[in-house]
Write a protein that holds these residues in place. Structure first.
Motif, PDB file in Angstrom:
ATOM      1  N   GLY A  21       0.892  -1.597   0.193  1.00  0.00           N
ATOM      2  CA  GLY A  21       0.574   0.072   0.612  1.00  0.00           C
ATOM      3  C   GLY A  21       0.879   1.150  -0.053  1.00  0.00           C
ATOM      4  O   GLY A  21       1.969   1.356  -0.857  1.00  0.00           O
ATOM      5  N   ARG A  22       0.409   2.256   0.962  1.00  0.00           N
ATOM      6  CA  ARG A  22       1.072   3.480   1.235  1.00  0.00           C
ATOM      7  C   ARG A  22       2.715   3.511   2.040  1.00  0.00           C
ATOM      8  O   ARG A  22       2.082   2.721   3.333  1.00  0.00           O
ATOM      9  CB  ARG A  22       0.298   4.849   1.761  1.00  0.00           C
ATOM     10  N   LEU A  23       3.534   3.351   1.947  1.00  0.00           N
ATOM     11  CA  LEU A  23       4.789   3.195   2.330  1.00  0.00           C
ATOM     12  C   LEU A  23       5.992   4.760   2.388  1.00  0.00           C
ATOM     13  O   LEU A  23       5.781   5.196   1.457  1.00  0.00           O
ATOM     14  CB  LEU A  23       5.515   1.986   1.634  1.00  0.00           C
ATOM     15  N   VAL A  24       6.356   4.503   4.166  1.00  0.00           N
ATOM     16  CA  VAL A  24       6.863   5.698   4.100  1.00  0.00           C
ATOM     17  C   VAL A  24       8.160   4.966   4.744  1.00  0.00           C
ATOM     18  O   VAL A  24       7.699   4.441   5.985  1.00  0.00           O
ATOM     19  CB  VAL A  24       5.968   6.569   4.771  1.00  0.00           C
ATOM     20  N   ASP A  25       9.419   5.936   4.678  1.00  0.00           N
ATOM     21  CA  ASP A  25      11.065   5.512   4.675  1.00  0.00           C
ATOM     22  C   ASP A  25      11.111   6.402   5.951  1.00  0.00           C
ATOM     23  O   ASP A  25      11.635   7.758   5.188  1.00  0.00           O
ATOM     24  CB  ASP A  25      11.648   4.931   3.884  1.00  0.00           C
ATOM     25  N   ILE A  26      11.099   6.518   7.112  1.00  0.00           N
ATOM     26  CA  ILE A  26      11.230   7.103   8.385  1.00  0.00           C
ATOM     27  C   ILE A  26      12.910   7.667   7.951  1.00  0.00           C
ATOM     28  O   ILE A  26      13.423   6.478   8.771  1.00  0.00           O
ATOM     29  CB  ILE A  26      10.781   7.651   8.835  1.00  0.00           C
ATOM     30  N   GLY A  27      13.946   8.324   7.670  1.00  0.00           N
ATOM     31  CA  GLY A  27      15.721   7.979   7.931  1.00  0.00           C
ATOM     32  C   GLY A  27      15.808   7.008   6.521  1.00  0.00           C
ATOM     33  O   GLY A  27      16.779   6.659   7.011  1.00  0.00           O
ATOM     34  N   THR A  28      15.718   7.779   5.337  1.00  0.00           N
ATOM     35  CA  THR A  28      15.941   6.905   4.623  1.00  0.00           C
ATOM     36  C   THR A  28      16.845   6.866   4.250  1.00  0.00           C
ATOM     37  O   THR A  28      17.312   5.671   3.647  1.00  0.00           O
ATOM     38  CB  THR A  28      15.019   7.866   3.085  1.00  0.00           C
TER      39      THR A  28
ATOM     40  N   ALA B  68       9.936  -0.148  -2.386  1.00  0.00           N
ATOM     41  CA  ALA B  68       8.390   0.319  -3.295  1.00  0.00           C
ATOM     42  C   ALA B  68       8.281  -0.223  -4.532  1.00  0.00           C
ATOM     43  O   ALA B  68       7.539  -0.363  -4.946  1.00  0.00           O
ATOM     44  CB  ALA B  68       9.422   1.806  -3.911  1.00  0.00           C
ATOM     45  N   PRO B  69       8.896  -1.674  -5.161  1.00  0.00           N
ATOM     46  CA  PRO B  69       8.301  -2.686  -6.063  1.00  0.00           C
ATOM     47  C   PRO B  69       6.993  -2.851  -5.760  1.00  0.00           C
ATOM     48  O   PRO B  69       6.215  -3.183  -6.262  1.00  0.00           O
ATOM     49  CB  PRO B  69       9.202  -3.019  -6.956  1.00  0.00           C
TER      50      PRO B  69
ATOM     51  N   ALA C  92       4.537  -1.481  -3.210  1.00  0.00           N
ATOM     52  CA  ALA C  92       3.347  -0.633  -2.743  1.00  0.00           C
ATOM     53  C   ALA C  92       3.582   0.342  -3.631  1.00  0.00           C
ATOM     54  O   ALA C  92       4.188   0.291  -4.630  1.00  0.00           O
ATOM     55  CB  ALA C  92       4.971   0.251  -1.658  1.00  0.00           C
ATOM     56  N   ARG C  93       1.995   0.975  -3.040  1.00  0.00           N
ATOM     57  CA  ARG C  93       0.986   1.757  -4.455  1.00  0.00           C
ATOM     58  C   ARG C  93       2.005   3.416  -4.041  1.00  0.00           C
ATOM     59  O   ARG C  93       2.311   3.292  -5.241  1.00  0.00           O
ATOM     60  CB  ARG C  93       0.107   2.238  -3.759  1.00  0.00           C
ATOM     61  N   THR C  94       2.023   3.658  -2.971  1.00  0.00           N
ATOM     62  CA  THR C  94       3.454   4.680  -3.437  1.00  0.00           C
ATOM     63  C   THR C  94       4.453   4.489  -2.325  1.00  0.00           C
ATOM     64  O   THR C  94       4.206   4.071  -1.082  1.00  0.00           O
ATOM     65  CB  THR C  94       2.632   6.086  -3.204  1.00  0.00           C
ATOM     66  N   ALA C  95       5.023   5.585  -2.020  1.00  0.00           N
ATOM     67  CA  ALA C  95       6.817   5.600  -1.445  1.00  0.00           C
ATOM     68  C   ALA C  95       7.295   6.464  -1.034  1.00  0.00           C
ATOM     69  O   ALA C  95       7.415   7.306  -2.664  1.00  0.00           O
ATOM     70  CB  ALA C  95       7.716   3.939  -1.499  1.00  0.00           C
TER      71      ALA C  95
ATOM     72  N   GLY D 121      13.807   3.785 -11.977  1.00  0.00           N
ATOM     73  CA  GLY D 121      13.399   4.126 -12.914  1.00  0.00           C
ATOM     74  C   GLY D 121      11.783   3.899 -11.540  1.00  0.00           C
ATOM     75  O   GLY D 121      11.456   3.500 -12.208  1.00  0.00           O
ATOM     76  N   LEU D 122      12.198   3.627 -10.571  1.00  0.00           N
ATOM     77  CA  LEU D 122      11.311   3.434  -9.323  1.00  0.00           C
ATOM     78  C   LEU D 122       9.888   5.262  -9.560  1.00  0.00           C
ATOM     79  O   LEU D 122       9.844   6.378  -9.042  1.00  0.00           O
ATOM     80  CB  LEU D 122      10.977   3.859  -8.058  1.00  0.00           C
ATOM     81  N   GLY D 123       8.671   5.130 -10.178  1.00  0.00           N
ATOM     82  CA  GLY D 123       8.095   6.170 -10.650  1.00  0.00           C
ATOM     83  C   GLY D 123       6.615   6.357  -9.261  1.00  0.00           C
ATOM     84  O   GLY D 123       6.959   7.460  -9.763  1.00  0.00           O
ATOM     85  N   ASN D 124       7.017   5.139  -8.426  1.00  0.00           N
ATOM     86  CA  ASN D 124       6.000   5.593  -7.444  1.00  0.00           C
ATOM     87  C   ASN D 124       6.740   6.419  -6.751  1.00  0.00           C
ATOM     88  O   ASN D 124       5.903   6.301  -4.974  1.00  0.00           O
ATOM     89  CB  ASN D 124       4.564   4.683  -7.213  1.00  0.00           C
ATOM     90  N   ALA D 125       7.711   6.393  -6.121  1.00  0.00           N
ATOM     91  CA  ALA D 125       8.639   7.275  -5.475  1.00  0.00           C
ATOM     92  C   ALA D 125       8.654   8.939  -5.302  1.00  0.00           C
ATOM     93  O   ALA D 125       9.112   8.946  -6.529  1.00  0.00           O
ATOM     94  CB  ALA D 125      10.161   6.010  -4.851  1.00  0.00           C
TER      95      ALA D 125
END
Length: 319
Positions: free
Chosen positions: A151-158, A168-169, A171-174, A195-199
């Motif tokens: 689903g909707r992913l958030v990476d904190i301190g990426t 991200a591959p 996830a819907r959005t990252a 090429g991660l368009g959803n990131a």
């Protein structure tokens, strides 16, 4: 009556009241308390012992540092409420001075960590790999999160964006978040090649995420928490952005005594116990769902998974 007498005796000193007020803001080492109060460490240690004996505070040794936090909530919360009522919300001279000195302590912590990150950004992934095989950690994280879409992913301190690259591959959005512009520059370069368009990457602080309540299905905090001045506050903020049934995955170190990591690698905390993380989960309103221990290398890595209760308000669609 006995407990009330012990509590009031412990509080019958202005320095101890000041310490309690400071601990309400954040956990502090004895040395930091001494700096803020303008007192010697032995004197502050005596005050801390009295507060701990009364269960108003608790100490935890990490290497040569001793961190102090508020004690049991059922005892401390009524005391703080009474102090607030008596003070009438008007700061006194000591309170104003302590707040200014505390801000300086926090700024010094943040500055040290920020300088280290900027100086070592290009070697960040290599530094991580010195502690434990990162491939093992990543495999364990994949196992803990399972095979379902994220689903909707958030990476904190990426950092350099490795978690976004990895997850991200699915996830819907990252969204990757980091305070360091240099880290984000490197992450953008790396993710651009994938090429991660959803990131998406965004500069922000882990204590004030640029997301609304319930905006994420999965949040990841990967080898970040040991740099945090207020780990509990970071977990509360991560939980805030999770939707009902959303998951928070933390990967970090188990408690250790590698004191040199403070000065060499700017670690604020020398690992975390299961009880610490699960306590912070509970405060943040998360259920502790799973933890894994990965031994090997110089340090032991732990993985903790917390879940926000409630019924999911939307269906997680495949990426």
């Amino acid at each position: 009556m006995t407990k009330a007498l012990e509590t009031f005796r412990a509080l019958a000193d202005s320095s101890r009241l000041r310490i309690l007020r400071l601990l309400r803001t954040m956990e502090l080492s004895v040395g930091e308390l001494a700096l803020v109060l303008g007192q010697s460490q032995p004197r502050v240690s005596r005050h801390v012992k009295i507060l701990c004996d009364a269960r108003l505070a608790e100490r935890r040794k990490e290497g040569s540092w001793v961190f102090v936090a508020l004690g049991e909530a059922e005892l401390v919360d009524p005391v703080l409420a009474a102090i607030d009522a008596w003070d009438g919300g008007v700061p006194d001279h000591d309170g104003t001075t302590d707040a200014a000195r505390l801000a300086a302590v926090r700024a010094d912590r943040a500055s040290s960590a920020s300088q280290w990150f900027e100086a070592h950004a290009t070697e960040w992934d290599a530094i991580r790999s010195l502690h434990i095989a990162e491939t093992d950690v990543e495999a364990a994280m994949r196992d803990v999160l399972g095979e379902a879409p994220l689903g909707r992913l958030v990476d904190i301190g990426t950092g350099t964006g490795r978690m976004i690259e990895l997850f991200a591959p699915r996830a819907r959005t990252a969204l990757g978040i980091d305070r360091s512009s240099e880290m984000l520059r490197l992450a953008r370069a790396k993710l651009g090649e994938q090429g991660l368009g959803n990131a998406e990457l965004r500069q922000a602080d882990l204590y004030s995420l640029p997301l609304g309540d319930g905006a994420a299905d999965v949040a990841i905090v990967h080898h970040v928490l040991h740099y945090a001045q207020q780990p509990g506050a970071a977990i509360v903020e991560a939980a805030r952005v999770l939707a009902p049934r959303g998951r928070l995955l933390i990967a970090d170190f188990a408690p250790h005594d590698r004191e040199e990591l403070r000065s060499r690698d700017a670690h604020t905390r020398l690992g975390f116990s299961d009880a610490q993380i699960e306590g912070w989960f509970a405060t943040a309103g998360l259920d502790a769902e799973r933890n894994e221990t990965l031994e090997g290398g110089e340090l032991t890595v732990k993985i903790w998974l917390g879940r926000k209760p409630g019924a999911a308000v939307h269906e997680v669609k495949a990426a």
